[in-house]
Write an enzyme that holds these catalytic residues in place. Structure first.
Site, PDB file in Angstrom:
ATOM      1  N   ASN A 169       0.800  -1.236   0.000  1.00 31.97           N
ATOM      2  CA  ASN A 169       0.000   0.000   0.000  1.00 31.97           C
ATOM      3  C   ASN A 169       0.832   1.285   0.000  1.00 31.97           C
ATOM      4  OD1 ASN A 169       0.762  -0.379   2.667  1.00 31.97           O
ATOM      5  ND2 ASN A 169      -1.199   0.234   3.527  1.00 31.97           N
ATOM      6  N   GLU A 264       4.983  -4.002  11.719  1.00 33.62           N
ATOM      7  CA  GLU A 264       3.667  -3.367  11.783  1.00 33.62           C
ATOM      8  C   GLU A 264       2.749  -4.233  10.926  1.00 33.62           C
ATOM      9  OE1 GLU A 264       0.555  -1.892  10.660  1.00 33.62           O
ATOM     10  OE2 GLU A 264       1.667  -0.308   9.616  1.00 33.62           O
ATOM     11  N   CYS A 298      -3.350   0.515   6.917  1.00 29.42           N
ATOM     12  CA  CYS A 298      -3.374  -0.148   8.236  1.00 29.42           C
ATOM     13  C   CYS A 298      -4.096   0.727   9.242  1.00 29.42           C
ATOM     14  CB  CYS A 298      -1.951  -0.388   8.723  1.00 29.42           C
ATOM     15  SG  CYS A 298      -1.009  -1.372   7.585  1.00 29.42           S
TER      16      CYS A 298
HETATM   17  O1  G3P Z   1       1.417   0.856   7.667  1.00 31.44           O
HETATM   18  C1  G3P Z   1       0.845   2.087   7.822  1.00 31.44           C
HETATM   19  C2  G3P Z   1      -0.013   2.501   6.649  1.00 31.44           C
HETATM   20  O2  G3P Z   1      -0.830   1.459   6.205  1.00 31.44           O
HETATM   21  C3  G3P Z   1      -0.842   3.688   7.008  1.00 31.44           C
HETATM   22  O3  G3P Z   1      -0.108   4.832   6.882  1.00 31.44           O
HETATM   23  O4  G3P Z   1       0.226   7.217   6.537  1.00 31.44           O
HETATM   24  O5  G3P Z   1      -1.852   6.143   5.709  1.00 31.44           O
HETATM   25  O6  G3P Z   1      -1.512   6.451   8.146  1.00 31.44           O
HETATM   26  P1  G3P Z   1      -0.871   6.254   6.803  1.00 31.44           P
END
Ligand code: G3P
Length: 496
Positions: A169, A264, A298
């Site tokens: 992602n 993570e 996530c």
């Molecule tokens: O692993 C973290 C990612 O999926 C989310 O990052 O920057 O969208 O909060 P963000």
């Protein structure tokens, strides 16, 4: 265009090469791995299917290069990182194009990811210069029974070879969030990109190459997880693993040897909404938090826990905004784009069907074309539905109506995940109490969960991960403390 201009060395024929020893190479396997465009569902790119023997050679190169790199002055390491950051930003367009084609990231967000990555690399350089330029000086007489006869000098030293495995992602951003800290701290790097997103990663690696990093310091191997996945994570040459992804992380943690792990592994971020919340603000954050990049984050809002008395009003506001979301291809900058793969779309559909069978209210009609799933708000979700607990990684947001704050906290804490959560209320005292009670690595008050800004600590409890990330924490995690103790023949007290 991908694979052209300064990127022409990274491709031969229609297969992108892998990178080691400062060179772009073809795998001896003669095989390639296809990357399917989630929108067209046809092969977009191909990458080398590296062999285990090639992985061995890569590990050897990384080990040799690291020894030299650890002797490179900190300011020079920082200088090279700044250079790589500038080159990356300069070439944001072709890299963003790869993100659009490989992972169907909306065009504008794809550019943002690359720019954010450049900023992250520069910040690593600056933070590294500050925190690695300092050590500690301790004296022995603070511990009972000791005179001041021992001086302890401690500083941070690199771990060695860092294995970095980012997810699909954010293939560029979550790669550099590992590469930047690893390099500034004096480590070398072996990067194993996700299959979807590999070509964007290879372009990013070429930016590091162009910046002039020593050969062997940064390596990038592509291939089938079944062939080189375990081989990489269990390789004796690896001194640290930084992984972002799903369940695979749990398997890696069981197989990895005596090496520090940073992981993570997803979340089921709860959004708790109290009666006094600003419902327009909540609705805007559910849209941003639950549906951006089609929910494939996530930190996405993955369950709304709203007090019954304001639930109708909130659902109405969210529905009004869902109706305005643009659904379509990433090239057109649509809000909702196809999810990454057919299997992912099938999984999301399975969750929707389960919720339907168990009586959830579908606020919109369920609609899917190929990998494209229309945004869906599910009201009146109950704990016996899979969507109440599982992570869809898609544009579906469940709403559970609650009758007390305790009920909301209980649902949040009953999850196996514990990445982030959020609470909406105008009462800061309640917000703090709820934040303290939520078993998650971060709680956002009056905003949707998010990882950034990238220097903030980022961590998950329970199955959401191991260790903490964010630039400073990652640099610290990728170092060890080394002490030298000077033993004096007689006690010595300054000014004594
Ligand atoms: O692993 C973290 C990612 O999926 C989310 O990052 O920057 O969208 O909060 P963000």
């Amino acid at each position: 265009m991908a694979g052209s201009g300064v990127f022409e060395d990274i491709i031969e024929g229609d297969v992108f090469k892998y990178y080691t020893d400062g060179e772009w190479k073809k795998s001896a396997s003669g095989k390639s791995v296809a990357i399917i465009n989630p929108t067209t569902r046809t092969t977009q790119y191909k990458v080398q299917a590296c062999t285990q023997e090639e992985v061995n050679k890569v590990m050897e190169s990384a080990k040799i290069a690291q020894k030299q790199w650890a002797k490179t002055p900190l300011w020079k390491r920082a200088e090279l990182l700044h250079k790589a950051a500038a080159i990356l930003k300069e070439h944001k367009a072709p890299i963003a194009e790869c993100l659009v084609k490989e992972i169907a990231k909306p065009a504008k967000d794809a550019v943002t990811e690359v720019v954010r990555s450049g900023d992250l690399i520069s910040y690593c350089a600056e933070e590294g210069v500050r925190i690695l330029g300092e050590g500690k000086f301790l004296v022995s007489d603070s511990f009972p029974g000791n005179e001041r006869t021992k001086y302890c000098l401690s500083s941070k030293i690199p771990l060695g070879v860092v294995l970095a495995i980012p997810p699909f992602n954010y293939p560029v951003n979550l790669a550099v969030s590992k590469i930047g800290p690893a390099l500034i701290a004096g480590n070398s790097l072996v990067l194993k990109p996700p299959t979807q997103g590999a070509v964007a990663c290879l372009h990013m690696v070429q930016c590091f190459h162009l910046a002039g990093f020593p050969k062997g310091l940064i390596n990038c191997v592509t291939g089938k997880g079944s062939e080189i996945g375990d081989f990489l994570t269990m390789h004796p040459g690896v001194n640290c693993i930084s992984f972002t992804g799903g369940d695979t992380g749990v398997a890696i943690s069981k197989k990895a040897g005596m090496v520090p792990l940073q992981m993570e592994l997803g979340g089921k971020d709860a959004c708790i909404v109290l009666e006094d919340a600003d419902l327009d603000l909540v609705a805007a954050n559910i849209i941003k938090g639950g549906f951006s990049y089609s929910g494939q984050r996530c930190t996405a809002v993955k369950v709304v826990l709203v007090m019954e008395s304001v639930a109708d009003a909130l659902v109405e506001k969210v529905n009004a905004k869902v109706a305005k979301l643009k659904v379509g291809p990433p090239e057109d900058n649509c809000d909702i784009t196809p999810v990454v793969s057919e299997s992912s779309a099938n999984f999301i559909e399975g969750l929707a069907k389960d919720a339907k069978a168990k009586g959830a209210t579908f606020c919109q009609e369920y609609k899917r074309e190929g990998n494209l799933i229309w945004p869906l708000l599910l009201d009146n979700v109950r704990p016996d539905m899979r969507i109440a607990w599982e992570e869809p990684f898609g544009p579906i947001v469940p709403v559970i109506r609650i009758n007390s704050i305790e009920e909301g906290i209980h649902h949040c804490n009953a999850s196996n995940f514990g990445l982030q959560g959020c609470v909406f209320t105008k009462d800061i005292n309640k917000a703090i109490l709820i934040s303290d009670a939520m078993e998650t690595g971060t709680v956002q008050i009056n905003s949707a969960p998010a990882r950034g800004p990238d220097h903030f600590p980022f961590q998950g409890l329970k199955d959401s991960g191991i260790g903490s990330q964010g630039i400073t924490n990652s640099i610290n995690m990728m170092t060890k403390i080394k002490s030298t103790v000077i033993n004096l023949p007689t006690p010595s007290y300054t000014m004594g």
